[in-house]
Design a protein around this motif. Structure first.
Motif, PDB file in Angstrom:
ATOM      1  N   MET A   9       0.843  -1.193   0.000  1.00  0.00           N
ATOM      2  CA  MET A   9       0.000   0.000   0.000  1.00  0.00           C
ATOM      3  C   MET A   9       0.876   1.241   0.000  1.00  0.00           C
ATOM      4  O   MET A   9       1.819   1.339   0.785  1.00  0.00           O
ATOM      5  N   LEU A  10       0.546   2.190  -0.887  1.00  0.00           N
ATOM      6  CA  LEU A  10       1.258   3.461  -0.986  1.00  0.00           C
ATOM      7  C   LEU A  10       0.258   4.605  -0.910  1.00  0.00           C
ATOM      8  O   LEU A  10      -0.935   4.415  -1.149  1.00  0.00           O
ATOM      9  N   SER A  11       0.769   5.791  -0.611  1.00  0.00           N
ATOM     10  CA  SER A  11      -0.055   6.991  -0.531  1.00  0.00           C
ATOM     11  C   SER A  11       0.578   8.078  -1.391  1.00  0.00           C
ATOM     12  O   SER A  11       1.800   8.245  -1.376  1.00  0.00           O
ATOM     13  N   ASP A  12      -0.252   8.817  -2.113  1.00  0.00           N
ATOM     14  CA  ASP A  12       0.300   9.939  -2.881  1.00  0.00           C
ATOM     15  C   ASP A  12       0.476  11.184  -2.011  1.00  0.00           C
ATOM     16  O   ASP A  12       0.993  12.190  -2.463  1.00  0.00           O
ATOM     17  N   LEU A  96     -10.421   4.112  -1.870  1.00  0.00           N
ATOM     18  CA  LEU A  96     -10.872   5.492  -1.706  1.00  0.00           C
ATOM     19  C   LEU A  96     -11.490   5.637  -0.320  1.00  0.00           C
ATOM     20  O   LEU A  96     -12.584   5.149  -0.067  1.00  0.00           O
ATOM     21  N   PHE A  97     -10.774   6.288   0.599  1.00  0.00           N
ATOM     22  CA  PHE A  97     -11.245   6.403   1.978  1.00  0.00           C
ATOM     23  C   PHE A  97     -11.873   7.758   2.277  1.00  0.00           C
ATOM     24  O   PHE A  97     -12.497   7.951   3.321  1.00  0.00           O
ATOM     25  N   ASP A  98     -11.714   8.722   1.389  1.00  0.00           N
ATOM     26  CA  ASP A  98     -12.310  10.046   1.557  1.00  0.00           C
ATOM     27  C   ASP A  98     -12.970  10.410   0.238  1.00  0.00           C
ATOM     28  O   ASP A  98     -12.331  10.937  -0.668  1.00  0.00           O
ATOM     29  N   MET A  99     -14.252  10.104   0.138  1.00  0.00           N
ATOM     30  CA  MET A  99     -14.967  10.299  -1.124  1.00  0.00           C
ATOM     31  C   MET A  99     -15.083  11.773  -1.505  1.00  0.00           C
ATOM     32  O   MET A  99     -15.025  12.106  -2.679  1.00  0.00           O
ATOM     33  N   ASP A 133      -3.255  11.710   7.927  1.00  0.00           N
ATOM     34  CA  ASP A 133      -4.422  12.023   8.733  1.00  0.00           C
ATOM     35  C   ASP A 133      -5.696  11.711   7.948  1.00  0.00           C
ATOM     36  O   ASP A 133      -5.794  12.042   6.765  1.00  0.00           O
ATOM     37  N   GLN A 134      -6.663  11.102   8.607  1.00  0.00           N
ATOM     38  CA  GLN A 134      -7.890  10.686   7.926  1.00  0.00           C
ATOM     39  C   GLN A 134      -8.712  11.867   7.438  1.00  0.00           C
ATOM     40  O   GLN A 134      -9.316  11.801   6.375  1.00  0.00           O
ATOM     41  N   TYR A 135      -8.729  12.955   8.189  1.00  0.00           N
ATOM     42  CA  TYR A 135      -9.633  14.055   7.874  1.00  0.00           C
ATOM     43  C   TYR A 135      -8.964  15.313   7.330  1.00  0.00           C
ATOM     44  O   TYR A 135      -9.600  16.082   6.635  1.00  0.00           O
ATOM     45  N   ASP A 136      -7.715  15.525   7.651  1.00  0.00           N
ATOM     46  CA  ASP A 136      -7.067  16.779   7.279  1.00  0.00           C
ATOM     47  C   ASP A 136      -5.771  16.511   6.511  1.00  0.00           C
ATOM     48  O   ASP A 136      -4.721  16.287   7.115  1.00  0.00           O
ATOM     49  N   PRO A 137      -5.836  16.547   5.177  1.00  0.00           N
ATOM     50  CA  PRO A 137      -4.623  16.274   4.396  1.00  0.00           C
ATOM     51  C   PRO A 137      -3.517  17.298   4.611  1.00  0.00           C
ATOM     52  O   PRO A 137      -2.356  17.015   4.358  1.00  0.00           O
ATOM     53  N   SER A 138      -3.847  18.481   5.126  1.00  0.00           N
ATOM     54  CA  SER A 138      -2.809  19.491   5.362  1.00  0.00           C
ATOM     55  C   SER A 138      -1.893  19.085   6.511  1.00  0.00           C
ATOM     56  O   SER A 138      -0.802  19.627   6.646  1.00  0.00           O
TER      57      SER A 138
END
Length: 170
Positions: A9-12, A96-99, A133-138
């Motif tokens: 699993m990777l994340s951009d 896709l975890f944050d639609m 972070d699940q909710y705040d990509p910043s």
């Protein structure tokens, strides 16, 4: 003996983030979703899995909610097993975890194996870097321990007082 799929699993959002998982080939996508939430320490959320091509283009969608019986509707992930949609090394899934924010993880099958005697599945076998972070990509800073290059560059100008003789009007 049963077959095990190994996924990377990777994340951009964080180039250093890597997770390797081993899961049974007959696990449902819904159970895989629940396992991922647990290992990522995320709260339950509305999600989708997508099969993807070699360029990570989304193909078939599988949702955590039954979307009806229509042929074009996404399939219910509780009714689909990994072995039904994953067939070859390098087969890919997008989680896709944050639609609303269109945020996702990218999973690639890196191998198939026989179960190990005494091992429990699913399991996380490798982890590197913090989970975004699940909710705040910043809040996702890929180089947190090294600091931000932007902040390093701009810190040189922190003491700049300016020139009171400067007139910005012509």
């Amino acid at each position: 003996m049963s077959m095990v799929f190994r996924f990377r699993m990777l994340s951009d959002e964080n180039d250093n983030f890597v997770r390797d998982y081993e899961v049974l080939y007959d696990m449902t996508l819904f159970d895989f979703h629940k396992f991922l939430l647990e290992t990522l320490e995320y709260e339950d959320c509305m999600t989708s899995f997508f099969t993807a091509d070699d360029r990570w283009e989304k193909l078939a969608e599988f949702t955590s909610m039954d979307m009806g019986d229509e042929e074009s509707a996404p399939r219910d992930m509780a009714k689909v097993r990994l072995g039904q949609i994953i067939h070859n090394n390098r087969d890919r899934l997008i989680y896709l975890f944050d639609m609303f924010g269109d945020r996702a993880y990218y999973l690639e099958l890196t191998g198939t194996y026989q179960t190990e005697e005494g091992a429990t599945y699913p399991r996380e076998i490798y982890a590197q870097a913090e989970v975004p972070d699940q909710y705040d990509p910043s809040k996702n800073n890929a180089d947190e321990e090294e600091g931000s290059i932007y902040e390093d560059m701009m810190s040189e100008f922190n003491d700049f007082q300016g020139d009171d003789n400067y007139d910005d009007e012509y």
